[in-house]
Scaffold this motif. Sequence first.
Motif, short mmCIF file in Angstrom:
data_model
loop_
_atom_site.label_atom_id
_atom_site.label_comp_id
_atom_site.label_asym_id
_atom_site.label_seq_id
_atom_site.Cartn_x
_atom_site.Cartn_y
_atom_site.Cartn_z
N GLU A 145 19.29 17.33 -10.91
CA GLU A 145 18.49 18.52 -11.16
C GLU A 145 17.96 18.68 -12.58
O GLU A 145 17.13 19.56 -12.82
N HIS A 146 18.37 17.90 -13.54
CA HIS A 146 17.95 18.11 -14.92
C HIS A 146 16.45 17.88 -15.08
O HIS A 146 15.87 16.99 -14.44
N ALA A 147 15.85 18.67 -15.96
CA ALA A 147 14.38 18.69 -16.07
C ALA A 147 13.79 17.35 -16.50
O ALA A 147 12.64 17.06 -16.17
N ASP A 148 14.55 16.55 -17.24
CA ASP A 148 14.00 15.25 -17.64
C ASP A 148 13.96 14.26 -16.48
O ASP A 148 13.45 13.14 -16.62
N HIS A 149 14.48 14.69 -15.30
CA HIS A 149 14.44 13.85 -14.10
C HIS A 149 13.61 14.45 -12.98
O HIS A 149 13.24 13.74 -12.05
N ILE A 150 13.34 15.73 -13.05
CA ILE A 150 12.41 16.34 -12.09
C ILE A 150 11.67 17.48 -12.76
O ILE A 150 12.27 18.45 -13.25
N GLY A 200 0.78 -1.23 0.00
CA GLY A 200 0.00 0.00 0.00
C GLY A 200 0.81 1.28 0.00
O GLY A 200 0.24 2.38 0.11
N ARG A 201 2.12 1.18 -0.14
CA ARG A 201 3.00 2.35 -0.16
C ARG A 201 3.54 2.56 -1.56
O ARG A 201 3.76 1.59 -2.31
N VAL A 202 3.77 3.81 -1.92
CA VAL A 202 4.21 4.16 -3.28
C VAL A 202 5.45 5.05 -3.23
O VAL A 202 5.47 6.08 -2.54
N LEU A 203 6.47 4.64 -3.97
CA LEU A 203 7.72 5.40 -4.10
C LEU A 203 7.95 5.68 -5.58
O LEU A 203 7.90 4.77 -6.41
N VAL A 204 8.22 6.95 -5.92
CA VAL A 204 8.42 7.36 -7.31
C VAL A 204 9.83 7.89 -7.48
O VAL A 204 10.31 8.67 -6.65
N LEU A 205 10.49 7.47 -8.55
CA LEU A 205 11.84 7.94 -8.85
C LEU A 205 11.83 8.76 -10.13
O LEU A 205 11.28 8.33 -11.15
N ASP A 206 12.43 9.92 -10.08
CA ASP A 206 12.69 10.80 -11.23
C ASP A 206 11.48 11.10 -12.11
O ASP A 206 11.48 10.84 -13.32
N PRO A 207 10.43 11.72 -11.54
CA PRO A 207 9.30 12.17 -12.36
C PRO A 207 9.64 13.47 -13.08
O PRO A 207 9.49 14.57 -12.55
N GLY A 208 10.15 13.35 -14.30
CA GLY A 208 10.63 14.50 -15.04
C GLY A 208 9.64 14.99 -16.09
O GLY A 208 8.54 14.47 -16.24
N THR A 209 10.08 15.99 -16.84
CA THR A 209 9.20 16.63 -17.81
C THR A 209 8.89 15.76 -19.03
O THR A 209 7.95 16.05 -19.77
N PHE A 210 9.68 14.71 -19.28
CA PHE A 210 9.40 13.81 -20.38
C PHE A 210 8.39 12.72 -19.99
O PHE A 210 7.95 11.95 -20.85
N SER A 211 8.07 12.65 -18.71
CA SER A 211 7.29 11.54 -18.18
C SER A 211 5.85 11.95 -17.89
O SER A 211 5.50 13.14 -17.91
N GLU A 212 5.03 10.96 -17.55
CA GLU A 212 3.64 11.19 -17.15
C GLU A 212 3.64 11.50 -15.65
O GLU A 212 3.18 10.72 -14.82
N THR A 213 4.17 12.68 -15.32
CA THR A 213 4.51 13.00 -13.94
C THR A 213 3.31 12.96 -13.01
O THR A 213 3.36 12.35 -11.93
N ALA A 214 2.20 13.60 -13.38
CA ALA A 214 1.03 13.64 -12.50
C ALA A 214 0.50 12.24 -12.23
O ALA A 214 0.14 11.90 -11.10
N GLU A 215 0.47 11.42 -13.26
CA GLU A 215 0.00 10.04 -13.11
C GLU A 215 0.93 9.24 -12.21
O GLU A 215 0.48 8.49 -11.33
#
Length: 218
Positions: free
Chosen positions: A45-50, A17-32
């Motif tokens: 710090e690069h935008a494709d990773h955050i 029931g726990r969720v861990l997310v790694l590197d939600p960047g601008t190329f990804s479906e970040t909100a989802e």
Amino acid sequence: MKLTKYTHACVRLEKDGRVLVLDPGTFSETAEALEGAHAVLITHEHADHIDVPAVAAALSGNGGLELFAPEGVAQNVRKEAPDAADRVHAVEPGTAFDAAGFAVRSFGGQHALIHPQIPVVANIGYLVDEDVYHPGDSFIIPDGISVRTLLVPVHAPWNKVSEVVDFVIGVRAERAYAIHDGLLNDTGLGLVEGHVKRIGARYGTEYTHLSARDSVEL
């Protein structure tokens, strides 16, 4: 533990029931990827990773969400989400900590060189639950441990195919999945994956392709 790959470098891990997310960047479906998350790990710090605005909004909207990142990233996120500053934690390499019930160890410290005239930034690789290793933008091999699941940066301005294959050989994980593939078309991805799968198998690593939103049970 369930692993879901999102576009490029973003991965979502779920257990108990726990969720861990790694590197939600601008190329990804970040909100989802961040929906219902309890903790976020950022390699650099690069935008494709955050995606800083999206991550800051998630922190402000979810009072239980925590973020772990290199100091420079942590400082920037605190400015964007001051109401969540106490839930933004700076990470140094060579440390161990708990993130929402996941045991995390940190490695590395420096982004791979893109070009001598482009500044090198801090980069942290994360090993989660002594199983999944996300190196960020680096080919740092964790020392003193055995990685079971390797996330492989298959293409970037800072790497070449021989380095990708050597990274897989060096880590010798049981299984491997691609990350950092957002700049490749299907032809290029198939070419790189073919080398990784064929040569990696000689050293005991089973490579499997995952498309965006594909999930596997580890």
